[in-house]
Design an enzyme around this catalytic site. Structure first.
Site, short mmCIF file in Angstrom:
data_model
loop_
_atom_site.label_atom_id
_atom_site.label_comp_id
_atom_site.label_asym_id
_atom_site.label_seq_id
_atom_site.Cartn_x
_atom_site.Cartn_y
_atom_site.Cartn_z
N HIS A 1 -15.70 -26.43 -37.77
CA HIS A 1 -16.41 -27.00 -36.68
C HIS A 1 -17.00 -28.29 -37.27
O HIS A 1 -18.24 -28.46 -37.39
CB HIS A 1 -17.50 -25.95 -36.46
CG HIS A 1 -18.19 -26.07 -35.31
ND1 HIS A 1 -18.32 -25.05 -33.97
CD2 HIS A 1 -18.57 -27.41 -34.38
CE1 HIS A 1 -18.81 -25.36 -33.24
NE2 HIS A 1 -19.11 -26.75 -33.28
N ARG B 1 -12.54 -35.14 -32.64
CA ARG B 1 -13.49 -36.34 -32.15
C ARG B 1 -12.24 -37.57 -32.24
O ARG B 1 -12.75 -38.64 -31.80
CB ARG B 1 -14.45 -36.63 -33.33
CG ARG B 1 -15.44 -35.63 -33.29
CD ARG B 1 -16.55 -35.84 -34.27
NE ARG B 1 -15.86 -35.24 -35.74
CZ ARG B 1 -16.37 -35.25 -36.94
NH1 ARG B 1 -17.32 -35.59 -36.99
NH2 ARG B 1 -15.59 -34.64 -38.00
N ARG C 1 -19.30 -28.21 -40.59
CA ARG C 1 -20.83 -27.57 -40.69
C ARG C 1 -21.18 -26.86 -41.99
O ARG C 1 -22.37 -26.76 -42.39
CB ARG C 1 -20.98 -26.48 -39.56
CG ARG C 1 -21.26 -26.96 -38.27
CD ARG C 1 -21.11 -25.94 -36.92
NE ARG C 1 -21.95 -24.72 -37.17
CZ ARG C 1 -23.57 -24.75 -37.26
NH1 ARG C 1 -24.01 -26.11 -36.96
NH2 ARG C 1 -24.18 -23.94 -37.35
N ILE D 1 -7.85 -33.50 -36.85
CA ILE D 1 -6.54 -33.79 -36.35
C ILE D 1 -6.44 -35.06 -35.40
O ILE D 1 -7.33 -35.03 -34.59
CB ILE D 1 -5.93 -32.41 -35.68
CG1 ILE D 1 -5.99 -31.13 -36.34
CG2 ILE D 1 -4.62 -32.88 -34.92
CD1 ILE D 1 -5.02 -31.13 -37.79
N ASP E 1 -8.05 -26.31 -36.00
CA ASP E 1 -8.50 -27.87 -35.65
C ASP E 1 -9.45 -28.39 -36.93
O ASP E 1 -9.29 -27.68 -37.95
CB ASP E 1 -9.42 -27.93 -34.42
CG ASP E 1 -10.84 -27.12 -34.56
OD1 ASP E 1 -11.14 -26.67 -35.60
OD2 ASP E 1 -11.56 -27.03 -33.52
C1 LIG Z 1 -19.42 -33.72 -28.93
C2 LIG Z 1 -18.90 -32.42 -29.57
C3 LIG Z 1 -19.32 -31.30 -28.88
C4 LIG Z 1 -18.74 -30.00 -29.39
N1 LIG Z 1 -19.27 -29.02 -28.81
C5 LIG Z 1 -18.55 -27.80 -29.55
C6 LIG Z 1 -18.99 -26.71 -28.61
O1 LIG Z 1 -19.65 -26.51 -27.71
N2 LIG Z 1 -18.17 -25.44 -29.00
C7 LIG Z 1 -17.33 -25.46 -30.02
O2 LIG Z 1 -16.79 -24.40 -30.38
N3 LIG Z 1 -17.17 -26.47 -30.69
C8 LIG Z 1 -17.62 -27.67 -30.36
N4 LIG Z 1 -17.56 -28.95 -30.99
C9 LIG Z 1 -16.26 -28.78 -32.03
C10 LIG Z 1 -15.11 -29.08 -31.73
O3 LIG Z 1 -14.54 -27.95 -30.82
C11 LIG Z 1 -14.02 -29.07 -32.87
O4 LIG Z 1 -14.25 -27.69 -33.72
C12 LIG Z 1 -14.21 -30.08 -34.05
O5 LIG Z 1 -14.67 -31.28 -33.45
C13 LIG Z 1 -13.09 -30.53 -35.05
O6 LIG Z 1 -13.44 -31.34 -35.78
P1 LIG Z 1 -13.05 -32.79 -35.74
O7 LIG Z 1 -13.73 -33.36 -34.69
O8 LIG Z 1 -13.32 -33.58 -37.29
O9 LIG Z 1 -11.62 -32.90 -35.48
C14 LIG Z 1 -17.87 -30.01 -30.38
C15 LIG Z 1 -17.55 -31.41 -31.11
C16 LIG Z 1 -17.99 -32.44 -30.72
C17 LIG Z 1 -17.69 -33.77 -31.23
#
Ligand SMILES: Cc1cc2nc3c(=O)[nH]c(=O)nc-3n(C[C@H](O)[C@H](O)[C@H](O)COP(=O)(O)O)c2cc1C
Length: 298
Positions: free
Chosen positions: A195, A250, A198, A229, A226
């Protein structure tokens, strides 16, 4: 070179991914086909959208970012994911016509969890699931936009899985232990993820993936991945190490902000094109055939 400590899982993940290299196998290779069957349906490619939430409208455009990227997945036939949102927003996502998996937060209010699952199913979601890596925060249970989260026991998750006819996806699996629990309760797919970092020093999803793949072998549980990527090469490495499909994250945002739906269509197509190029150059003509035999690590 001086040794620099980093606790940021995103940076550790990027370093790990970049340490994996790819050899070429050109003779007898043909142009690859990137189409992929995911949870029983065939999509353009194994590239998924991230489960995002809380995006605004960019540049004063009519639809918010969540709707815009959902429309992109409909246009290029990829599987769509969305995250935390209320039901009225989810209805707007469904209205785009995108095949969408709704990832619901592990709310302490279990009535809200059930309501969001039931709403999603009635509205026509492709699948539902939960991001279990958003349970804990530094002072105990996490609070996300005023909503407190709760621990999820195996029995609670089993009951969620059994409450729906839709495929249930657990997002935020980063160990064999959790993957096996998911298998035992009938989860249809897991997303191997930290995530976007985290957990400090979180193991890179691609590092733990082969062990998870082995633990789930023969179970039918699909494995998505994820975190970090952004290219077809990243997707290729994840597929080679055991994933069935892979989500950008992102990395999609600049394309969405600047180009809206068409920006995301272009981005998703570019990632799929690069994947095809690398598959073709390494002798794999189908996504389901990719293995780790062309990978090196340094
Ligand atoms: C703006 C934003 C909102 C997100 N909201 C959620 C969410 O509501 N639920 C969830 O499972 N992951 C959420 N994520 C995490 C993404 O689904 C994903 O796991 C994560 O961005 C992957 O890492 P990366 O951005 O480095 O590729 C969120 C990420 C971002 C940037």
């Amino acid at each position: 070179m001086a040794y620099t400590r980093v606790s940021d899982a995103n940076e550790i993940t990027a370093r790990y991914m970049d340490s994996i290299l790819i050899e070429e196998r050109l003779i007898d290779s043909v142009k690859a086909d990137v189409s992929t069957t995911i949870l029983g349906e065939t999509f353009l490619s194994p590239v998924l959208t991230p489960a995002f939430s809380h995006l605004g409208c960019y540049d004063g455009r009519e639809h918010n970012g969540l709707e815009e990227y959902s429309m992109a997945t409909r246009e290029c036939n990829t599987l769509n994911f969305v995250g935390m949102m209320e039901n009225d927003m989810f209805q707007k996502i469904i209205n785009t016509g995108a095949k969408t998996v709704r990832i619901v937060k592990p709310y302490a209010d279990n009535g809200k969890v059930r309501d969001q699952f039931q709403f999603a199913e009635a509205a026509g979601a492709f699948g539902i699931g939960m991001d279990i890596d958003h349970i804990f925060g530094m002072t105990g249970y996490d609070i996300v936009v005023g909503e407190t989260m709760a621990a999820q026991t195996t029995d609670m998750l089993r009951s969620s899985v059994e409450s729906t006819k839709l495929p249930f996806v657990v997002k935020g699996v980063l160990s064999v232990a959790d993957a096996v629990k998911c298998k035992e309760i009938g989860v249809k797919a897991i997303i191997v993820s930290h995530h976007h970092g985290r957990l400090p020093y979180a193991v890179p999803p691609m590092m733990v993936l082969p062990e998870i793949k082995e633990a789930l072998a023969g179970s039918g549980v699909e494995i998505f991945l994820d975190c970090g990527i952004s290219t077809g090469a990243d997707v290729y490495k994840a597929l080679a190490l055991g994933a069935d499909a892979v989500a950008v994250g992102r990395s999609m945002l600049p394309h969405l902000e600047k180009g809206g739906t068409q920006g995301v269509v272009k981005f998703l197509n570019n990632v799929a094109d690069e994947l095809r190029y690398i598959m073709s150059s390494t002798g794999f003509s189908k996504v389901s055939e990719i293995d780790d035999s062309a990978l090196y690590q340094y």
